[in-house]
Design a protein around this motif. Sequence first.
Motif, PDB file in Angstrom:
ATOM      1  N   GLY A   1       4.984 -13.933 -12.030  1.00  0.00           N
ATOM      2  CA  GLY A   1       4.608 -12.942 -11.035  1.00  0.00           C
ATOM      3  C   GLY A   1       4.103 -13.539  -9.736  1.00  0.00           C
ATOM      4  O   GLY A   1       3.701 -12.810  -8.829  1.00  0.00           O
ATOM      5  N   LYS A   2       4.138 -14.881  -9.611  1.00  0.00           N
ATOM      6  CA  LYS A   2       3.620 -15.534  -8.394  1.00  0.00           C
ATOM      7  C   LYS A   2       4.695 -15.680  -7.316  1.00  0.00           C
ATOM      8  O   LYS A   2       4.377 -15.776  -6.135  1.00  0.00           O
ATOM      9  CB  LYS A   2       3.075 -16.927  -8.730  1.00  0.00           C
ATOM     10  CG  LYS A   2       1.867 -16.913  -9.640  1.00  0.00           C
ATOM     11  CD  LYS A   2       1.466 -18.346  -9.985  1.00  0.00           C
ATOM     12  CE  LYS A   2       0.328 -18.376 -10.982  1.00  0.00           C
ATOM     13  NZ  LYS A   2       0.011 -19.753 -11.405  1.00  0.00           N
ATOM     14  N   HIS A   3       5.970 -15.774  -7.718  1.00  0.00           N
ATOM     15  CA  HIS A   3       7.062 -16.004  -6.766  1.00  0.00           C
ATOM     16  C   HIS A   3       8.218 -15.072  -7.103  1.00  0.00           C
ATOM     17  O   HIS A   3       8.271 -14.478  -8.179  1.00  0.00           O
ATOM     18  CB  HIS A   3       7.594 -17.442  -6.826  1.00  0.00           C
ATOM     19  CG  HIS A   3       6.594 -18.472  -7.201  1.00  0.00           C
ATOM     20  ND1 HIS A   3       5.573 -18.836  -6.372  1.00  0.00           N
ATOM     21  CD2 HIS A   3       6.451 -19.220  -8.324  1.00  0.00           C
ATOM     22  CE1 HIS A   3       4.848 -19.756  -6.965  1.00  0.00           C
ATOM     23  NE2 HIS A   3       5.357 -20.011  -8.148  1.00  0.00           N
ATOM     24  N   PHE A   4       9.163 -15.009  -6.186  1.00  0.00           N
ATOM     25  CA  PHE A   4      10.442 -14.377  -6.486  1.00  0.00           C
ATOM     26  C   PHE A   4      11.534 -15.113  -5.718  1.00  0.00           C
ATOM     27  O   PHE A   4      11.269 -15.833  -4.755  1.00  0.00           O
ATOM     28  CB  PHE A   4      10.432 -12.879  -6.180  1.00  0.00           C
ATOM     29  CG  PHE A   4      10.227 -12.514  -4.734  1.00  0.00           C
ATOM     30  CD1 PHE A   4      11.300 -12.397  -3.855  1.00  0.00           C
ATOM     31  CD2 PHE A   4       8.954 -12.252  -4.256  1.00  0.00           C
ATOM     32  CE1 PHE A   4      11.105 -12.037  -2.526  1.00  0.00           C
ATOM     33  CE2 PHE A   4       8.748 -11.889  -2.921  1.00  0.00           C
ATOM     34  CZ  PHE A   4       9.823 -11.781  -2.058  1.00  0.00           C
TER      35      PHE A   4
ATOM     36  N   LEU B   1      13.134 -18.912  -1.756  1.00  0.00           N
ATOM     37  CA  LEU B   1      11.999 -18.829  -2.679  1.00  0.00           C
ATOM     38  C   LEU B   1      10.825 -18.245  -1.903  1.00  0.00           C
ATOM     39  O   LEU B   1      10.471 -18.756  -0.833  1.00  0.00           O
ATOM     40  CB  LEU B   1      11.640 -20.221  -3.215  1.00  0.00           C
ATOM     41  CG  LEU B   1      10.412 -20.280  -4.120  1.00  0.00           C
ATOM     42  CD1 LEU B   1      10.668 -19.549  -5.441  1.00  0.00           C
ATOM     43  CD2 LEU B   1      10.009 -21.728  -4.404  1.00  0.00           C
ATOM     44  N   CYS B   2      10.243 -17.168  -2.413  1.00  0.00           N
ATOM     45  CA  CYS B   2       9.198 -16.450  -1.678  1.00  0.00           C
ATOM     46  C   CYS B   2       7.943 -16.287  -2.513  1.00  0.00           C
ATOM     47  O   CYS B   2       7.989 -16.233  -3.746  1.00  0.00           O
ATOM     48  CB  CYS B   2       9.691 -15.068  -1.258  1.00  0.00           C
ATOM     49  SG  CYS B   2      11.186 -15.093  -0.262  1.00  0.00           S
ATOM     50  N   ASP B   3       6.812 -16.183  -1.819  1.00  0.00           N
ATOM     51  CA  ASP B   3       5.547 -15.869  -2.456  1.00  0.00           C
ATOM     52  C   ASP B   3       5.543 -14.398  -2.862  1.00  0.00           C
ATOM     53  O   ASP B   3       6.285 -13.593  -2.299  1.00  0.00           O
ATOM     54  CB  ASP B   3       4.407 -16.153  -1.477  1.00  0.00           C
ATOM     55  CG  ASP B   3       3.041 -15.908  -2.080  1.00  0.00           C
ATOM     56  OD1 ASP B   3       2.603 -16.752  -2.879  1.00  0.00           O
ATOM     57  OD2 ASP B   3       2.429 -14.865  -1.764  1.00  0.00           O
ATOM     58  N   ARG B   4       4.688 -14.023  -3.821  1.00  0.00           N
ATOM     59  CA  ARG B   4       4.685 -12.641  -4.304  1.00  0.00           C
ATOM     60  C   ARG B   4       4.315 -11.631  -3.208  1.00  0.00           C
ATOM     61  O   ARG B   4       4.639 -10.459  -3.311  1.00  0.00           O
ATOM     62  CB  ARG B   4       3.715 -12.493  -5.486  1.00  0.00           C
ATOM     63  CG  ARG B   4       2.257 -12.661  -5.136  1.00  0.00           C
ATOM     64  CD  ARG B   4       1.342 -12.446  -6.339  1.00  0.00           C
ATOM     65  NE  ARG B   4      -0.048 -12.590  -5.965  1.00  0.00           N
ATOM     66  CZ  ARG B   4      -0.776 -11.640  -5.426  1.00  0.00           C
ATOM     67  NH1 ARG B   4      -0.243 -10.462  -5.183  1.00  0.00           N
ATOM     68  NH2 ARG B   4      -2.038 -11.839  -5.098  1.00  0.00           N
ATOM     69  N   THR B   5       3.648 -12.118  -2.132  1.00  0.00           N
ATOM     70  CA  THR B   5       3.299 -11.208  -1.034  1.00  0.00           C
ATOM     71  C   THR B   5       4.438 -11.075  -0.022  1.00  0.00           C
ATOM     72  O   THR B   5       4.342 -10.272   0.897  1.00  0.00           O
ATOM     73  CB  THR B   5       2.035 -11.695  -0.309  1.00  0.00           C
ATOM     74  OG1 THR B   5       2.212 -13.051   0.086  1.00  0.00           O
ATOM     75  CG2 THR B   5       0.813 -11.596  -1.210  1.00  0.00           C
ATOM     76  N   GLY B   6       5.495 -11.904  -0.162  1.00  0.00           N
ATOM     77  CA  GLY B   6       6.681 -11.715   0.661  1.00  0.00           C
ATOM     78  C   GLY B   6       7.077 -12.877   1.545  1.00  0.00           C
ATOM     79  O   GLY B   6       8.255 -13.043   1.857  1.00  0.00           O
ATOM     80  N   TRP B   7       6.109 -13.693   1.982  1.00  0.00           N
ATOM     81  CA  TRP B   7       6.487 -14.775   2.900  1.00  0.00           C
ATOM     82  C   TRP B   7       7.279 -15.856   2.166  1.00  0.00           C
ATOM     83  O   TRP B   7       7.176 -16.016   0.967  1.00  0.00           O
ATOM     84  CB  TRP B   7       5.253 -15.360   3.596  1.00  0.00           C
ATOM     85  CG  TRP B   7       4.178 -15.868   2.692  1.00  0.00           C
ATOM     86  CD1 TRP B   7       3.132 -15.162   2.185  1.00  0.00           C
ATOM     87  CD2 TRP B   7       4.028 -17.209   2.182  1.00  0.00           C
ATOM     88  NE1 TRP B   7       2.339 -15.957   1.392  1.00  0.00           N
ATOM     89  CE2 TRP B   7       2.871 -17.222   1.384  1.00  0.00           C
ATOM     90  CE3 TRP B   7       4.759 -18.382   2.327  1.00  0.00           C
ATOM     91  CZ2 TRP B   7       2.426 -18.367   0.716  1.00  0.00           C
ATOM     92  CZ3 TRP B   7       4.316 -19.527   1.671  1.00  0.00           C
ATOM     93  CH2 TRP B   7       3.161 -19.502   0.892  1.00  0.00           C
ATOM     94  N   SER B   8       8.061 -16.586   2.917  1.00  0.00           N
ATOM     95  CA  SER B   8       9.056 -17.492   2.339  1.00  0.00           C
ATOM     96  C   SER B   8       8.534 -18.929   2.261  1.00  0.00           C
ATOM     97  O   SER B   8       8.019 -19.458   3.234  1.00  0.00           O
ATOM     98  CB  SER B   8      10.325 -17.440   3.189  1.00  0.00           C
ATOM     99  OG  SER B   8      11.267 -18.355   2.710  1.00  0.00           O
TER     100      SER B   8
END
Length: 778
Positions: free
Chosen positions: A256-259, A269-276
């Motif tokens: 749940g930390k990245h997507f 590869l992005c952080d869970r808050t959206g920034w890349s």
Amino acid sequence: CKIAEHHPAVVETHRQAAMRLKLTHDEAPKHTSLVTAVGWYKNDKQYELLSVGDDQALWKWHVEGTPVGKLAQCETYCTSMAWCPSMKGSDNTFALGCADGSFRLMSDTGREEKKVADAHKGAVIGVKWSFDGAAIATAGEDGLVKVWSKSGMLRSTLTQQSHAIYSVVWSPDNESILFSCSSKIHLKSIQAGQKQVEWKAHEGVVMMLDWSYVNNTILSAGEDCRYKIWDAYGRMLFTSAPLDHVVTSVAWSPTGKHFAVGSYNCIKLCDRTGWSYCRVSPDVGSVFSISWCSDGTQLACGTGGGHVIFASLADRQLSWQNMDVILDENNVITVHDIMNETKEELDFRDRVTDMSLAHGALVVNTNNQCFVYQSTNWNTPHVEDLKEPPTLIVQCPHHFALVDANGIQLINYEGRVLSTIKFSGLRSEFLNHQTLSICRDVVALVDPSNPRQIRVFDVFTGRALGNPIQHKLDIVRIALNQQGSGADRKIAILDKNKDLYLTKAMQADKTEKLGAMVDAFMWNDTTDMLVALIDEKLVLYLYPSVCFVDKDLLPKTLQHKNCQDAGKYAQIVSFTGTNVVIRKADGADLAMVVTPYPQLLYNHFDKGQWEHSVRLCRYVKSPELWASLAAMAINSRALDTVEIALAAIEEVDKVQFVAHINKLPDDVLRNAELALFCKRPDEALNTLLQNKRIYRAIKMNIRLHRWNDALELALKHQTHVDTVLAYRQQHLQQMRHVETNDQFKQWATQVEVDWDMVKKKIAMEKDTEQRNANGEAA
């Protein structure tokens, strides 16, 4: 770093060594046409991958990215793949959605266990297992969403839409299904009669959805070349800038930390808050499918060029105070101490799955072991063997929690297990940093099976402390304060309405609201200060416990700082000493400084140095500091200091009341009146009754206009009945009312009211109190 223009106390920095993806793939693709789906599974302790493409071939791959061999040749085109979540004792089974309208249940050997023909008219575009492995959802070109049993029996047809449904996912509680049709996202319960929620998500067709069961947020990919993040109620948390091409796939990491985001010749590869974190551009065509390995360290992509790409996370970085920790692609952790200019390298035989750095300790997990390093000694870690791979590490200054399939283990930094927390219905895989918090003596968690409930446990025994704390709405985040212990332990609660509450961990009935429209909050590491982002302002709660003491003083203990630079979707990363670090939506960090004087006030408060506290407030001349001192002094029964502090902020009525309390002859009366001052009348009355101050309890009921309670108390103890009747008559005369209470009418005929006698009795009571107080002093 660059200094932000708008505020001298704001510094904006970008992290130097950002996490990146290390890609591997065969030069010549094994699939002769595009790869439509990929999926990881665990074979004993080894991870393996299956891929399927438009060449109808099913290929098997090693975790390193080398092909094992062709597993099977399908008789039709396959569009999607979903593995059954691995439960204890379950076989490795996966479902394949097919272009002929069927879906098939397959074993990991490639054998077809069951074929469900004519599941849809037209192709089955999406197939998904529920998180508990009990059901399968399918979505088709015919606009239908259907729910099936795990053996392939039809349970229900959930919806009929006018267009094809491109993606379908389950909610974390397995009670609802999320699907996309055209430009809208729909959320529908699997129970009949429930209202369907829908919202417009993108300007074009919504290509793919994913819902993280860990952080309970939704990802969407659109034909408008954007990807977006939504909360579980359909509120947008983040929207990306448009990419060069259509976003064809998105997938949450199991942690749940990245997507990951896939587009034409592009993986992000992005952080869970959206920034890349990073963007890579392999020449492989569009990325149609992304699947994460269950330990969250690696992902695989199926592409339009027939390649299967393996990507592992490299250069994962953590920071705490003067230390930076980086995990490179060779499984080596490098620790930089910036202050002392030292560098340590830690080598690991097994792949590192997770790590956490805080409070001078580094905790590193592999699939089989946990290593605990102290910043004072990097050479000899404490090593703990693990039965199950952990999914979460949460640290506090005294110990840390490891969450795995067996429960929550509390371990100190010497490697000794303090306790293990388990209870019926605990789904530990759903816990994250937002819903689990620990401190010196308490563990608090949001119950995964009931998000309106907080369970509190003792750190050293693992036993539940009292009944669960109930909240009115679903809870998004909780955090325990780190200062004090026992009765001082407080939990800050942020619910889905963005309202911030404070409750006592040991007294669930005491919950007070601190603020509304709160985006993020964090406790200070050494004091009871709390900082929150509210409406583009940084709000510092100097003494949040003021809400339990005198809620009228709460607004006077707040300090506001303009924080427009943070923008939307910002998160508070740390609040250490007087330094606050805020992470913006683009990944940049804002460093802000709050006033240092509250820290000094807390130092004096902890030592009971009231004179020093008053001197500090007089020097600083801050109303917020005076109001905080008043609340601290009320909480500690330091009434002389309360008078001085309230006078400084011109609370005249409260000064007079405190002066009245100060004149009372003994502690029992003072404690009761203070409880009344704090708007806790029942506690005040109990204090008086427990100490057999019947007259004072009767008089307090009269002052509170609780006439029936006053008369009942007088009759029960057979004293001061005439006093109650006298004050009642006086009250009615002043208000020009007539008696309507039958009980008072009855006793008025039986008891004669003589004001002289009443005054004598009251004077005798006060005289007795004075003599008793003097006698105790002597």
